[in-house]
Design a protein around this motif. Structure first.
Motif, PDB file in Angstrom:
ATOM      1  N   GLY A  91       0.846  -1.184   0.000  1.00 58.12           N
ATOM      2  CA  GLY A  91       0.000   0.000   0.000  1.00 58.12           C
ATOM      3  C   GLY A  91       0.882   1.234   0.000  1.00 58.12           C
ATOM      4  O   GLY A  91       1.846   1.312   0.777  1.00 58.12           O
ATOM      5  N   LYS A  92       0.597   2.161  -0.895  1.00 55.64           N
ATOM      6  CA  LYS A  92       1.408   3.363  -1.054  1.00 55.64           C
ATOM      7  C   LYS A  92       2.892   3.017  -1.211  1.00 55.64           C
ATOM      8  O   LYS A  92       3.777   3.693  -0.682  1.00 55.64           O
ATOM      9  N   GLY A  93       3.138   1.917  -1.942  1.00 61.50           N
ATOM     10  CA  GLY A  93       4.498   1.522  -2.261  1.00 61.50           C
ATOM     11  C   GLY A  93       5.240   0.806  -1.156  1.00 61.50           C
ATOM     12  O   GLY A  93       6.413   0.454  -1.325  1.00 61.50           O
ATOM     13  N   ARG A  94       4.603   0.550  -0.024  1.00 60.52           N
ATOM     14  CA  ARG A  94       5.263  -0.078   1.109  1.00 60.52           C
ATOM     15  C   ARG A  94       4.657  -1.451   1.414  1.00 60.52           C
ATOM     16  O   ARG A  94       3.479  -1.687   1.163  1.00 60.52           O
ATOM     17  N   THR A  95       5.458  -2.323   1.996  1.00 61.73           N
ATOM     18  CA  THR A  95       4.995  -3.658   2.334  1.00 61.73           C
ATOM     19  C   THR A  95       4.012  -3.611   3.489  1.00 61.73           C
ATOM     20  O   THR A  95       4.294  -3.017   4.537  1.00 61.73           O
ATOM     21  N   ILE A  96       2.858  -4.234   3.308  1.00 64.20           N
ATOM     22  CA  ILE A  96       1.871  -4.382   4.374  1.00 64.20           C
ATOM     23  C   ILE A  96       1.904  -5.801   4.924  1.00 64.20           C
ATOM     24  O   ILE A  96       1.817  -6.021   6.120  1.00 64.20           O
ATOM     25  N   ALA A  97       2.044  -6.779   4.037  1.00 61.42           N
ATOM     26  CA  ALA A  97       2.089  -8.179   4.475  1.00 61.42           C
ATOM     27  C   ALA A  97       2.899  -8.990   3.474  1.00 61.42           C
ATOM     28  O   ALA A  97       2.923  -8.689   2.278  1.00 61.42           O
ATOM     29  N   ASN A  98       3.561 -10.005   3.989  1.00 61.39           N
ATOM     30  CA  ASN A  98       4.314 -10.945   3.165  1.00 61.39           C
ATOM     31  C   ASN A  98       4.237 -12.287   3.879  1.00 61.39           C
ATOM     32  O   ASN A  98       5.104 -12.630   4.686  1.00 61.39           O
ATOM     33  N   GLU A  99       3.177 -13.035   3.607  1.00 55.57           N
ATOM     34  CA  GLU A  99       2.910 -14.258   4.355  1.00 55.57           C
ATOM     35  C   GLU A  99       1.933 -15.130   3.586  1.00 55.57           C
ATOM     36  O   GLU A  99       1.414 -14.738   2.533  1.00 55.57           O
ATOM     37  N   SER A 100       1.677 -16.310   4.104  1.00 53.69           N
ATOM     38  CA  SER A 100       0.736 -17.217   3.454  1.00 53.69           C
ATOM     39  C   SER A 100      -0.672 -16.647   3.502  1.00 53.69           C
ATOM     40  O   SER A 100      -0.986 -15.810   4.365  1.00 53.69           O
ATOM     41  N   VAL A 101      -1.513 -17.102   2.584  1.00 54.41           N
ATOM     42  CA  VAL A 101      -2.908 -16.650   2.575  1.00 54.41           C
ATOM     43  C   VAL A 101      -3.567 -17.001   3.901  1.00 54.41           C
ATOM     44  O   VAL A 101      -4.296 -16.185   4.491  1.00 54.41           O
ATOM     45  N   ALA A 102      -3.304 -18.203   4.402  1.00 47.14           N
ATOM     46  CA  ALA A 102      -3.924 -18.652   5.651  1.00 47.14           C
ATOM     47  C   ALA A 102      -3.528 -17.746   6.816  1.00 47.14           C
ATOM     48  O   ALA A 102      -4.376 -17.355   7.628  1.00 47.14           O
ATOM     49  N   ASP A 103      -2.251 -17.382   6.907  1.00 42.23           N
ATOM     50  CA  ASP A 103      -1.799 -16.518   8.002  1.00 42.23           C
ATOM     51  C   ASP A 103      -2.359 -15.107   7.864  1.00 42.23           C
ATOM     52  O   ASP A 103      -2.729 -14.469   8.861  1.00 42.23           O
ATOM     53  N   PHE A 104      -2.420 -14.598   6.632  1.00 42.80           N
ATOM     54  CA  PHE A 104      -2.940 -13.251   6.412  1.00 42.80           C
ATOM     55  C   PHE A 104      -4.389 -13.159   6.867  1.00 42.80           C
ATOM     56  O   PHE A 104      -4.789 -12.190   7.529  1.00 42.80           O
ATOM     57  N   VAL A 105      -5.180 -14.161   6.537  1.00 38.79           N
ATOM     58  CA  VAL A 105      -6.588 -14.169   6.932  1.00 38.79           C
ATOM     59  C   VAL A 105      -6.722 -14.381   8.428  1.00 38.79           C
ATOM     60  O   VAL A 105      -7.534 -13.725   9.100  1.00 38.79           O
ATOM     61  N   ALA A 106      -5.907 -15.299   8.993  1.00 40.38           N
ATOM     62  CA  ALA A 106      -6.004 -15.602  10.417  1.00 40.38           C
ATOM     63  C   ALA A 106      -5.632 -14.395  11.279  1.00 40.38           C
ATOM     64  O   ALA A 106      -6.163 -14.228  12.383  1.00 40.38           O
ATOM     65  N   ASN A 107      -4.736 -13.546  10.779  1.00 40.44           N
ATOM     66  CA  ASN A 107      -4.299 -12.376  11.546  1.00 40.44           C
ATOM     67  C   ASN A 107      -5.297 -11.227  11.515  1.00 40.44           C
ATOM     68  O   ASN A 107      -5.118 -10.225  12.206  1.00 40.44           O
ATOM     69  N   SER A 108      -6.342 -11.361  10.713  1.00 33.77           N
ATOM     70  CA  SER A 108      -7.355 -10.311  10.637  1.00 33.77           C
ATOM     71  C   SER A 108      -8.234 -10.329  11.881  1.00 33.77           C
ATOM     72  O   SER A 108      -8.587 -11.396  12.400  1.00 33.77           O
ATOM     73  N   SER A 109      -8.594  -9.153  12.351  1.00 32.15           N
ATOM     74  CA  SER A 109      -9.497  -9.076  13.499  1.00 32.15           C
ATOM     75  C   SER A 109     -10.897  -9.540  13.148  1.00 32.15           C
ATOM     76  O   SER A 109     -11.723  -9.771  14.037  1.00 32.15           O
ATOM     77  N   ARG A 110     -11.155  -9.682  11.838  1.00 28.93           N
ATOM     78  CA  ARG A 110     -12.472 -10.173  11.426  1.00 28.93           C
ATOM     79  C   ARG A 110     -12.592 -11.676  11.617  1.00 28.93           C
ATOM     80  O   ARG A 110     -13.683 -12.226  11.542  1.00 28.93           O
ATOM     81  N   SER A 111     -11.458 -12.369  11.833  1.00 32.29           N
ATOM     82  CA  SER A 111     -11.518 -13.777  12.193  1.00 32.29           C
ATOM     83  C   SER A 111     -11.914 -13.862  13.663  1.00 32.29           C
ATOM     84  O   SER A 111     -11.448 -13.072  14.495  1.00 32.29           O
ATOM     85  N   ALA A 112     -12.768 -14.797  14.001  1.00 29.70           N
ATOM     86  CA  ALA A 112     -13.276 -14.856  15.373  1.00 29.70           C
ATOM     87  C   ALA A 112     -13.717 -16.276  15.711  1.00 29.70           C
ATOM     88  O   ALA A 112     -13.779 -17.159  14.844  1.00 29.70           O
ATOM     89  N   VAL A 113     -14.005 -16.472  16.987  1.00 27.90           N
ATOM     90  CA  VAL A 113     -14.604 -17.719  17.467  1.00 27.90           C
ATOM     91  C   VAL A 113     -16.052 -17.416  17.808  1.00 27.90           C
ATOM     92  O   VAL A 113     -16.336 -16.508  18.608  1.00 27.90           O
ATOM     93  N   LEU A 114     -16.979 -18.127  17.184  1.00 30.87           N
ATOM     94  CA  LEU A 114     -18.399 -17.951  17.480  1.00 30.87           C
ATOM     95  C   LEU A 114     -18.778 -18.840  18.660  1.00 30.87           C
ATOM     96  O   LEU A 114     -18.500 -20.044  18.656  1.00 30.87           O
ATOM     97  N   VAL A 115     -19.412 -18.248  19.658  1.00 31.06           N
ATOM     98  CA  VAL A 115     -19.789 -18.973  20.868  1.00 31.06           C
ATOM     99  C   VAL A 115     -21.261 -18.712  21.155  1.00 31.06           C
ATOM    100  O   VAL A 115     -21.718 -17.569  21.133  1.00 31.06           O
TER     101      VAL A 115
END
Length: 333
Positions: A200-224
């Motif tokens: 973003g804006k020429g700078r690195t935001i993430a460099n990782e597997s798709v699974a890790d990128f998604v897992a690190n999102s705050s939108r990932s959650a545990v439903l209880v």
């Protein structure tokens, strides 16, 4: 393997690419993501020595300019319309093959690979964008390269074409070769890519597997779900977890995994009716990660105000439509 180190490009006072470093490893599809204006196309041009800038990119330990037969090692697709509009598709590829020392027989092979045999003798000026993408991919494959670098190759493809492209690139990578592909089709990238480079804006935001990128999102959650959900929510907050109410008996928990939530509930004898992981989509994770890097931000649409009639009352939509078309009034008199 592609090794990009310290890529940098400036246009006057504007830094388009700032110190990007990443690897593209054989055997996997590496997706290249970023908002419009993030510097993706400039980065690719720097990788191929098409733009002057800082840093270096090595292909098997050598820069692109030093490859003896570059098209036999690195296949590229940067522009779906990079062909003469009146030169027949097959002749366009034959010309490229002759210029790079590729046997003429390879032309028909790549035309078959991309599904263009039936239009091989037609002029590309009549091709759709999707057909142009296929011809561009055929050109990239001419030298049977070990690496593909593709800029938005799914643009213009229909659903069948996108499905075919996904399978083709995954098979290409599975054969031990490298794929670096940029795209704005996030749902498709989630299915296609193994690894992500996000800028973003020429700078690195993430460099990782798709699974890790998604897992690190705050939108990932545990439903209880539990009849004592309020009590469990209080306990989770005390442990530092984030809690979002879903309904009267359910919450979404962030900052804690499913096992720790279950163990906490068990320790306090709280009955659970549901305990499941909810993964963020790649789109959700991407939008969250690039919020501060979005360059072109549109305003929300606002409804058009209703026009008032002579007595001051809002005009009925049907009347407004008719008022804009005097010919309609003439026909209905």
């Amino acid at each position: 393997m592609i090794e990009a180190t310290g890529l940098h490009k400036r246009y006057g006072a504007t830094v388009a690419v700032h110190d990007l470093s990443f690897e593209v490893r054989p055997g996997r599809v590496t997706g290249f993501l970023g908002p419009n204006g993030a510097g993706k196309s400039t980065t690719i041009r720097l990788m191929l020595d098409l733009d002057a800038g800082g840093g270096r990119t090595l292909y098997g330990g050598r820069p692109y300019r030093e490859l003896r037969h570059p098209t036999r090692e690195v296949g590229t697709l940067l522009d779906a319309k990079a062909f003469h509009p009146t030169r027949k598709a097959r002749n366009h590829l034959r010309m490229l093959a002759a210029a790079t020392g590729v046997p003429d027989a390879r032309v028909d092979e790549v035309l078959a690979m991309v599904g263009l045999e039936s239009v091989a003798k037609k002029q590309p000026q009549g091709f759709s964008l999707g057909m142009g993408q296929r011809l561009g991919l055929a050109a990239a494959l001419l030298g049977d390269p070990h690496t593909l670098i593709l800029d938005e190759p799914a643009n213009g493809l229909d659903p069948q074409g996108i499905n075919w492209l996904r399978g083709f690139l995954q098979d290409f990578a599975a054969s031990g070769r490298s794929v670096f592909v940029s795209s704005h089709l996030l749902a498709e990238m989630a299915l296609m890519a193994d690894h992500l480079v996000v800028i973003g804006k020429g700078r690195t935001i993430a460099n990782e597997s798709v699974a890790d990128f998604v897992a690190n999102s705050s939108r990932s959650a545990v439903l209880v779900q539990s009849p004592r959900i309020d009590e469990l929510a209080t306990l989770l907050r005390a442990e530092g977890a984030g809690v979002e109410r879903v309904d009267n008996t359910a919450i979404a928990v962030s900052g804690a995994d499913r096992a720790s939530v279950g163990e906490l509930a068990y320790a306090h004898q709280i009955v659970l009716h549901e305990l499941t992981d909810r993964a963020a989509t790649l789109e959700e994770a991407f939008l969250e990660a690039t919020t501060e890097a979005e360059q072109f931000v549109a305003t929300a649409a606002t409804p058009r105000p209703k026009r008032a009639t002579a007595d001051g009352a809002p005009e009925h939509p049907e009347h407004a439509e008719h008022a804009e078309h005097p010919a309609h009034l003439e026909r209905t008199r």
